[in-house]
Design a protein around this motif. Sequence first.
Motif, PDB file in Angstrom:
ATOM      1  N   SER A  29       0.834  -1.208   0.000  1.00  0.00           N
ATOM      2  CA  SER A  29       0.000   0.000   0.000  1.00  0.00           C
ATOM      3  C   SER A  29       0.866   1.255   0.000  1.00  0.00           C
ATOM      4  N   TRP A  30       1.931   1.243   0.803  1.00  0.00           N
ATOM      5  CA  TRP A  30       2.859   2.372   0.821  1.00  0.00           C
ATOM      6  C   TRP A  30       3.504   2.541  -0.549  1.00  0.00           C
ATOM      7  N   LEU A  31       3.920   1.439  -1.152  1.00  0.00           N
ATOM      8  CA  LEU A  31       4.572   1.508  -2.452  1.00  0.00           C
ATOM      9  C   LEU A  31       3.628   2.077  -3.501  1.00  0.00           C
ATOM     10  N   HIS A  32       2.394   1.624  -3.508  1.00  0.00           N
ATOM     11  CA  HIS A  32       1.416   2.148  -4.464  1.00  0.00           C
ATOM     12  C   HIS A  32       1.237   3.645  -4.283  1.00  0.00           C
ATOM     13  N   GLN A  33       1.141   4.083  -3.056  1.00  0.00           N
ATOM     14  CA  GLN A  33       0.919   5.501  -2.787  1.00  0.00           C
ATOM     15  C   GLN A  33       2.091   6.345  -3.282  1.00  0.00           C
ATOM     16  N   CYS A  45      -7.746   3.919 -11.208  1.00  0.00           N
ATOM     17  CA  CYS A  45      -8.678   4.214 -10.125  1.00  0.00           C
ATOM     18  C   CYS A  45      -8.595   3.244  -8.952  1.00  0.00           C
ATOM     19  N   LEU A  46      -7.781   2.211  -9.047  1.00  0.00           N
ATOM     20  CA  LEU A  46      -7.697   1.225  -7.980  1.00  0.00           C
ATOM     21  C   LEU A  46      -6.244   0.908  -7.658  1.00  0.00           C
ATOM     22  N   LYS A  47      -6.014   0.414  -6.447  1.00  0.00           N
ATOM     23  CA  LYS A  47      -4.710  -0.191  -6.127  1.00  0.00           C
ATOM     24  C   LYS A  47      -4.797  -1.678  -6.407  1.00  0.00           C
ATOM     25  N   GLU A  48      -5.803  -2.322  -5.845  1.00  0.00           N
ATOM     26  CA  GLU A  48      -5.996  -3.759  -6.012  1.00  0.00           C
ATOM     27  C   GLU A  48      -7.162  -4.000  -6.969  1.00  0.00           C
ATOM     28  N   ILE A 118      -1.277  -3.485  -8.205  1.00  0.00           N
ATOM     29  CA  ILE A 118      -0.628  -4.132  -7.065  1.00  0.00           C
ATOM     30  C   ILE A 118      -1.706  -4.820  -6.233  1.00  0.00           C
ATOM     31  N   THR A 119      -1.919  -6.089  -6.497  1.00  0.00           N
ATOM     32  CA  THR A 119      -2.924  -6.884  -5.807  1.00  0.00           C
ATOM     33  C   THR A 119      -2.221  -8.020  -5.072  1.00  0.00           C
ATOM     34  N   THR A 220      14.354   2.167   2.483  1.00  0.00           N
ATOM     35  CA  THR A 220      15.727   2.651   2.507  1.00  0.00           C
ATOM     36  C   THR A 220      16.070   3.203   1.129  1.00  0.00           C
ATOM     37  N   PRO A 221      16.913   4.229   1.064  1.00  0.00           N
ATOM     38  CA  PRO A 221      17.255   4.827  -0.237  1.00  0.00           C
ATOM     39  C   PRO A 221      17.819   3.822  -1.238  1.00  0.00           C
ATOM     40  N   LYS A 222      18.671   2.901  -0.777  1.00  0.00           N
ATOM     41  CA  LYS A 222      19.284   1.968  -1.715  1.00  0.00           C
ATOM     42  C   LYS A 222      18.250   1.057  -2.363  1.00  0.00           C
ATOM     43  N   THR A 223      17.399   0.422  -1.554  1.00  0.00           N
ATOM     44  CA  THR A 223      16.404  -0.499  -2.115  1.00  0.00           C
ATOM     45  C   THR A 223      15.410   0.242  -2.991  1.00  0.00           C
ATOM     46  N   TYR A 224      14.984   1.417  -2.541  1.00  0.00           N
ATOM     47  CA  TYR A 224      14.003   2.157  -3.334  1.00  0.00           C
ATOM     48  C   TYR A 224      14.622   2.634  -4.648  1.00  0.00           C
TER      49      TYR A 224
END
Length: 294
Positions: A29-33, A45-48, A118-119, A220-224
């Motif tokens: 959910s954080w990643l989608h946002q 219009c949707l995340k899932e 992202i479901t 984390t900055p590296k992974t993102y």
Amino acid sequence: MTDPTSPLTTAGTPGGFLLGVGAQKAGTSWLHQQLHSRPDADFGCLKEYHVHDARTVPELSRFRQVNIQLNKPSSWIQPRTWLRQWFIHNPERYADYFAWLLQRPHLRGAQIRLTGDITPSYALLSAETLQEIKASFEQRGIPVKPVFLMRDPIERIISSQRMKLRKQGFRDAGLEVETLRKRVAKGRGLRSNYGQTLDALDQAFGLEHCFIGLFETLFTPKTYADLCRYLTIPYQEPAWTEKVNVSATATVIPDDLLAQIGQLQAKDLQTATKVLPALDFNHLWPTASRWCKR
């Protein structure tokens, strides 16, 4: 899995489609946002969307069931539900929709380089279904970018159960432990099989062409930055402190219950260490490392 030499998408190439396949309670959910708020991304219009799980996973068929009663306005179909049903009945419309999102004029004034769905329950999709999705988008010249995030399997189950209780308005510590015991007594849950998801991804895409990450390192900055590079979009600082669907608690889970969950989820830890051998899971997944029998 990321290729640090992979170039960023340029204006002359098609945008990409992020296929998020979970895991549940692993930061999706954080990643989608973060991604959907970018000026160069549009996830619709949707995340899932719950299209391919509803189509192919019998246990999730409820997403294709619509019970409309004309005398009860509250049961009337909502636009988003209608859209989901439209896709379920003809999956090619699903790919057409995301292709349209990549091409339509955008209010943000930027060229859209990324779209996606992202479901988390897509973790249950078979290799055949994943291959169908891949082929459908490739026919439209759109590369599919699978993303799978794993989390300490014991912590993930605890968090998932807690979220269900809080959606029902319950925050009692005793009830949390009681319902968790009942859940564990039923055996491994439907979404508690990292190996199944990884095997399907490997057959459909090859794990070297997927982004396999951890909830514990996502923020984390590296992974993102690795993720942005994999998605072929420029790095943009996310809102690190933003919380989405957080279900933290001070409830102490009894040792005997942790041991039971550990027995159920031992294969998840084994799978993760095999797929990501360079990571220190004793540090990253301390709960699983203590209670899962390797």
